[in-house]
Design an enzyme around this catalytic site. Structure first.
Site, PDB file in Angstrom:
ATOM      1  N   GLU A 145      69.741 -12.635  16.145  1.00  0.00           N
ATOM      2  CA  GLU A 145      69.266 -11.709  15.617  1.00  0.00           C
ATOM      3  C   GLU A 145      69.268 -10.907  13.997  1.00  0.00           C
ATOM      4  O   GLU A 145      70.777 -11.275  14.264  1.00  0.00           O
ATOM      5  CB  GLU A 145      69.019 -10.699  17.217  1.00  0.00           C
ATOM      6  CG  GLU A 145      70.262  -8.884  16.706  1.00  0.00           C
ATOM      7  CD  GLU A 145      70.483  -8.716  17.396  1.00  0.00           C
ATOM      8  OE1 GLU A 145      69.896  -8.778  18.390  1.00  0.00           O
ATOM      9  OE2 GLU A 145      71.468  -7.596  18.370  1.00  0.00           O
ATOM     10  N   HIS A 202      77.945  -5.022  19.135  1.00  0.00           N
ATOM     11  CA  HIS A 202      77.901  -4.548  18.275  1.00  0.00           C
ATOM     12  C   HIS A 202      76.611  -3.336  18.533  1.00  0.00           C
ATOM     13  O   HIS A 202      76.191  -3.170  19.921  1.00  0.00           O
ATOM     14  CB  HIS A 202      76.554  -5.460  17.296  1.00  0.00           C
ATOM     15  CG  HIS A 202      75.571  -6.298  18.414  1.00  0.00           C
ATOM     16  ND1 HIS A 202      75.753  -7.371  19.395  1.00  0.00           N
ATOM     17  CD2 HIS A 202      74.179  -5.364  18.999  1.00  0.00           C
ATOM     18  CE1 HIS A 202      74.742  -8.169  19.860  1.00  0.00           C
ATOM     19  NE2 HIS A 202      73.958  -6.933  19.740  1.00  0.00           N
ATOM     20  N   ARG A 241      75.605  -5.474  28.219  1.00  0.00           N
ATOM     21  CA  ARG A 241      76.797  -4.429  27.756  1.00  0.00           C
ATOM     22  C   ARG A 241      78.339  -3.624  28.759  1.00  0.00           C
ATOM     23  O   ARG A 241      78.039  -4.532  29.669  1.00  0.00           O
ATOM     24  CB  ARG A 241      75.169  -3.337  28.545  1.00  0.00           C
ATOM     25  CG  ARG A 241      75.823  -1.829  28.441  1.00  0.00           C
ATOM     26  CD  ARG A 241      74.663  -1.299  29.004  1.00  0.00           C
ATOM     27  NE  ARG A 241      72.880  -1.043  28.867  1.00  0.00           N
ATOM     28  CZ  ARG A 241      72.053  -1.581  30.343  1.00  0.00           C
ATOM     29  NH1 ARG A 241      73.307  -1.951  31.178  1.00  0.00           N
ATOM     30  NH2 ARG A 241      70.767  -2.674  29.748  1.00  0.00           N
ATOM     31  N   HIS A 290      75.696 -11.256  22.437  1.00  0.00           N
ATOM     32  CA  HIS A 290      74.827 -11.989  23.450  1.00  0.00           C
ATOM     33  C   HIS A 290      75.721 -13.270  22.881  1.00  0.00           C
ATOM     34  O   HIS A 290      76.781 -13.184  22.403  1.00  0.00           O
ATOM     35  CB  HIS A 290      73.486 -11.940  22.392  1.00  0.00           C
ATOM     36  CG  HIS A 290      72.569 -10.665  22.119  1.00  0.00           C
ATOM     37  ND1 HIS A 290      72.677 -10.117  23.056  1.00  0.00           N
ATOM     38  CD2 HIS A 290      72.926  -9.850  21.163  1.00  0.00           C
ATOM     39  CE1 HIS A 290      71.873  -8.769  22.559  1.00  0.00           C
ATOM     40  NE2 HIS A 290      72.113  -8.906  21.790  1.00  0.00           N
TER      41      HIS A 290
END
Length: 322
Positions: free
Chosen positions: A120, A178, A198, A103
């Site tokens: 996150e 990740h 992605r 991200h």
């Protein structure tokens, strides 16, 4: 406004990699056997949470924030985020490996997408034997090495794998490559953002026979190519106490393991408080009412609550504030 503890209808998401654990373990009314996510508390446009119980049932989170922003969010949170709910709360079931992704940070996300970035954290609730997560690289990598690994289909050789079990917690800052591995059920707390780059998807096809979109070029300037050991969260687990886990600019999360009831004074907290029940059940109450919260459920205590009671014979909770 007298806000009692608010539960919301789960927003269930079909995912290529999803399964049935959200139903089997958490009791969610999943629509199919590839349900990957339950969005518990969301202000994301098009997926805004709806109150599930009490006199406010059927009211959206956005309606409440528009009408009562300071009472719900807290003055400091409102000044920072306006009437956009700043965190997104989920449970995730990975029956298959998720795509390799990352991200962007706030600056890059603002410039490219007029959005916040996406920091996150994950709390593992259940995991198959030998299940793992991908977090970061296993060594320092150059941009050239990374791009060559995509061309040669050798990216997986550069990635760091972490075997996991219940209670393991990971902090995923922006730029860190990740993925959640197959056989993992976890709770996720993140900035309100749906911006994901992605970069590898195991060459899988969706239900229409199409490869999913990759964001190779966008990711190049967003990736942190250094090997780092800053992701595994070590936290105290003292019973019947508030145990700090993560404290970052976007959210603060505490671990609460209860064998008996606990009372908290919230009068000095200028923020809402969220409880995710990750084991057992607890009756959550404030001065305006109470509600039972079971494993796999989430409850919101608004900022104008001065106290909260957690009544239980045994439960594990994640407490989230700003």
């Amino acid at each position: 406004m007298k806000f009692y503890p608010l539960k919301f209808e789960p927003i269930l998401k079909e995912r290529l990699w999803g399964g049935t654990r959200l139903k089997r373990v958490l009791g969610k009314p999943i629509p199919n056997d590839i349900t990957g996510e339950s969005w518990e508390l969301s202000g994301v446009s098009g997926d805004v949470s709806i109150v599930a119980q009490g006199e406010l049932a059927g009211t959206s989170l956005q309606q409440l924030m528009d009408q009562y922003p300071v009472e719900l969010l807290g003055q400091s949170v409102f000044e920072r985020f306006g009437t956009e709910f700043p965190v997104l709360i989920k449970f995730i079931d990975a029956q298959q490996d998720l795509s390799i992704q990352l991200h962007p940070n706030d600056d890059l996300a603002k410039k490219r997408h007029n959005s916040f970035g996406k920091t996150e954290m994950w709390y593992v609730m259940d995991a198959d034997k030998d299940a793992s997560l991908i977090v970061g690289f296993n060594r320092d990598v150059t941009k050239e090495e990374y791009t060559n690994s995509l061309k040669n289909d050798t990216l997986l050789e550069l990635l760091n794998y972490e075997k996991v079990s219940e209670g393991d917690t990971f902090f995923i800052n922006t730029g860190k490559i990740h993925a959640i591995g197959a056989g993992v059920l976890l709770a996720e707390i993140q900035q309100t953002s749906d911006i994901t780059y992605r970069v590898f998807d195991f060459n899988r096809k969706d239900k229409n026979g199409n490869l999913r979109e990759l964001h190779t070029d966008l990711a190049l300037d967003a990736i942190d190519y250094e090997k780092k050991e800053d992701f595994k969260v070590s936290y105290p687990k003292e019973a019947d106490a508030i145990n700090p886990m993560v404290d970052c600019p976007y959210f603060k999360t505490n671990f609460v393991s209860l064998s008996k009831s606990l009372e908290q004074d919230l009068s000095q907290r200028d923020s809402f408080t969220i409880y995710m029940c990750v084991d057992g059940s607890v009756n959550v109450g404030n001065e305006f009412g109470s509600t039972l919260v079971k494993k796999g459920e989430t409850v919101l205590i608004t900022a104008n609550s001065n106290r909260v009671s957690l009544r239980t014979d045994g439960a594990k909770l994640l407490e989230v504030t700003i």
